[in-house]
Design a protein around this motif. Sequence first.
Motif, mmCIF file in Angstrom:
data_model
loop_
_atom_site.group_PDB
_atom_site.id
_atom_site.type_symbol
_atom_site.label_atom_id
_atom_site.label_comp_id
_atom_site.label_asym_id
_atom_site.label_seq_id
_atom_site.Cartn_x
_atom_site.Cartn_y
_atom_site.Cartn_z
ATOM 1 N N GLN A 185 0.854 -1.198 0.000
ATOM 2 C CA GLN A 185 0.000 0.000 0.000
ATOM 3 C C GLN A 185 0.886 1.241 0.000
ATOM 4 N N PRO A 186 0.635 2.221 -0.893
ATOM 5 C CA PRO A 186 -0.419 2.192 -1.914
ATOM 6 C C PRO A 186 -0.030 1.284 -3.065
ATOM 7 N N ASP A 187 -1.028 0.733 -3.768
ATOM 8 C CA ASP A 187 -0.795 -0.144 -4.910
ATOM 9 C C ASP A 187 -1.468 0.480 -6.131
ATOM 10 N N ARG A 188 -0.809 1.500 -6.692
ATOM 11 C CA ARG A 188 -1.403 2.273 -7.784
ATOM 12 C C ARG A 188 -0.404 2.470 -8.913
ATOM 13 N N GLY A 189 0.707 1.718 -8.847
ATOM 14 C CA GLY A 189 1.710 1.829 -9.890
ATOM 15 C C GLY A 189 2.820 2.792 -9.572
ATOM 16 N N TRP A 190 2.699 3.572 -8.491
ATOM 17 C CA TRP A 190 3.766 4.480 -8.092
ATOM 18 C C TRP A 190 3.681 4.750 -6.598
ATOM 19 N N VAL A 191 4.827 5.070 -6.008
ATOM 20 C CA VAL A 191 4.907 5.442 -4.593
ATOM 21 C C VAL A 191 5.747 6.702 -4.508
ATOM 22 N N LEU A 192 5.717 7.333 -3.343
ATOM 23 C CA LEU A 192 6.419 8.599 -3.167
ATOM 24 C C LEU A 192 7.682 8.430 -2.330
ATOM 25 N N ILE A 193 8.683 9.219 -2.670
ATOM 26 C CA ILE A 193 9.905 9.291 -1.868
ATOM 27 C C ILE A 193 9.565 9.816 -0.465
ATOM 28 N N ASN A 194 10.246 9.206 0.530
ATOM 29 C CA ASN A 194 10.132 9.637 1.924
ATOM 30 C C ASN A 194 8.725 9.473 2.498
ATOM 31 N N ILE A 195 7.896 8.703 1.829
ATOM 32 C CA ILE A 195 6.577 8.363 2.341
ATOM 33 C C ILE A 195 6.527 6.849 2.546
ATOM 34 N N GLU A 196 5.888 6.397 3.615
ATOM 35 C CA GLU A 196 5.877 4.983 3.948
ATOM 36 C C GLU A 196 5.189 4.155 2.852
ATOM 37 N N THR A 197 5.913 3.168 2.344
ATOM 38 C CA THR A 197 5.330 2.151 1.477
ATOM 39 C C THR A 197 5.068 0.930 2.358
ATOM 40 N N ILE A 198 3.823 0.585 2.522
ATOM 41 C CA ILE A 198 3.412 -0.448 3.478
ATOM 42 C C ILE A 198 3.408 -1.809 2.801
ATOM 43 N N ASP A 249 2.662 -1.781 10.495
ATOM 44 C CA ASP A 249 3.884 -1.780 11.305
ATOM 45 C C ASP A 249 5.078 -2.358 10.546
ATOM 46 N N VAL A 250 4.892 -2.673 9.259
ATOM 47 C CA VAL A 250 5.996 -3.096 8.401
ATOM 48 C C VAL A 250 5.950 -2.217 7.159
ATOM 49 N N PHE A 251 7.007 -1.419 6.941
ATOM 50 C CA PHE A 251 6.991 -0.486 5.813
ATOM 51 C C PHE A 251 8.420 -0.101 5.443
ATOM 52 N N HIS A 252 8.534 0.659 4.345
ATOM 53 C CA HIS A 252 9.833 1.121 3.864
ATOM 54 C C HIS A 252 9.655 2.493 3.223
ATOM 55 N N GLU A 253 10.657 3.347 3.394
ATOM 56 C CA GLU A 253 10.632 4.668 2.764
ATOM 57 C C GLU A 253 11.740 4.739 1.716
ATOM 58 N N TYR A 254 11.357 4.943 0.474
ATOM 59 C CA TYR A 254 12.334 5.052 -0.611
ATOM 60 C C TYR A 254 12.984 6.437 -0.584
ATOM 61 N N GLU A 255 14.230 6.486 -0.987
ATOM 62 C CA GLU A 255 15.008 7.727 -0.892
ATOM 63 C C GLU A 255 15.300 8.358 -2.244
ATOM 64 N N SER A 256 15.173 7.606 -3.337
ATOM 65 C CA SER A 256 15.529 8.128 -4.659
ATOM 66 C C SER A 256 14.486 7.685 -5.687
ATOM 67 N N PRO A 257 14.263 8.497 -6.700
ATOM 68 C CA PRO A 257 13.324 8.130 -7.767
ATOM 69 C C PRO A 257 13.864 6.945 -8.566
ATOM 70 N N GLY A 258 12.951 6.247 -9.240
ATOM 71 C CA GLY A 258 13.351 5.130 -10.083
ATOM 72 C C GLY A 258 12.188 4.178 -10.295
ATOM 73 N N THR A 259 12.506 3.025 -10.840
ATOM 74 C CA THR A 259 11.522 1.960 -11.044
ATOM 75 C C THR A 259 12.047 0.694 -10.371
ATOM 76 N N THR A 260 11.183 -0.012 -9.662
ATOM 77 C CA THR A 260 11.644 -1.176 -8.913
ATOM 78 C C THR A 260 10.508 -2.159 -8.696
ATOM 79 N N THR A 261 10.809 -3.217 -8.003
ATOM 80 C CA THR A 261 9.811 -4.191 -7.535
ATOM 81 C C THR A 261 10.143 -4.553 -6.100
#
Length: 319
Positions: A185-198, A249-261
């Motif tokens: 979450q979110p599962d919309r094809g993109w996530v934001l830098i410095n925002i929690e990806t759950i 309570d399990v998440f990650h914050e990305y630090e740089s733009p790009g494409t990943t899985t």
Amino acid sequence: MVGRLDDRRSRPGRDADNVNAARERPALRTILFTSILVLVGIIVASPSSAGDKPIFGGELSDDAAHISAGRSEELARRNLVVPPEERLVDYERAPYCREAAGMWVKGFADGSCPDGADLARTSVQCEEGDTLVMPMWRHERATPTSPWGPWDDIDPGGCGVDLLPVLTEADFRRLPLPAPVLTMQPDRGWVLINIETIVYTDPTPVTLRTDLLGIGVTVEATPTRWTYDFGDGHDLVTRNPGQPHPDHDVFHEYESPGTTTITLTAEWTGRYQIDGSPIWRDINGTATTTATTAPFTIEERTSRLVSGLCTDKPKPPDC
């Protein structure tokens, strides 16, 4: 699934097992559990002390090696496909009995001892619901018309569960364990830098069926540890399956733009139950399965003041 062990006794006709094995026919794929647990409740007879060796037809040599109860049971089962009149080897479970003169002798298959001999004590303790199994004895002859040699004990007995086939780590890994459930979450094809990806998964155990040596087996596999590879050089290993927003309570914050899985690896532990046995046995080892999300982009968004609403049509040029 029982490992092969060699019986290193030095005796005539030691290749008799191989002769009998060559005569085996493809049969007896199923085994009644009740026939394996010889005589429910009979005390396993074994010498009361390590230095007090059982004697029957001669004392055991110091380098005589007992094989495992499971291995001897396997040999006895294979031997059953050979007609009795053609067998060069025969097996029987019977207790150790001690005569008044202090000699250890073979008892009878019904768990009793000859007149004047006492049943040996045992220190074996089995799990609740399991039964004790008497020692295995074997005697041999050179040809189908030769007289039988003396009985030798080849395993000291134990618990019924010791005679069952073992589901190994390799067997466990060959089972069709499912890929772990991977939700982000979110599962919309993109996530934001410095925002929690759950991220979170499902820890529910799964039940599978297989067989060992023709015996049905129920396997219960449980995911107990998860490793998340977020695709940006960061990993997370956890025993927490996680939860969806807003209790995540399990998440990650990305630090740089790009494409990943994101790739999730689940580590499974398991236990199994042989058909006809009430005992659940732990599998000695683990298995892993993986799941990967579809590719998504990591984006950086900035806020700024605009003169109108970006939902207006036409869209304002400063949106």
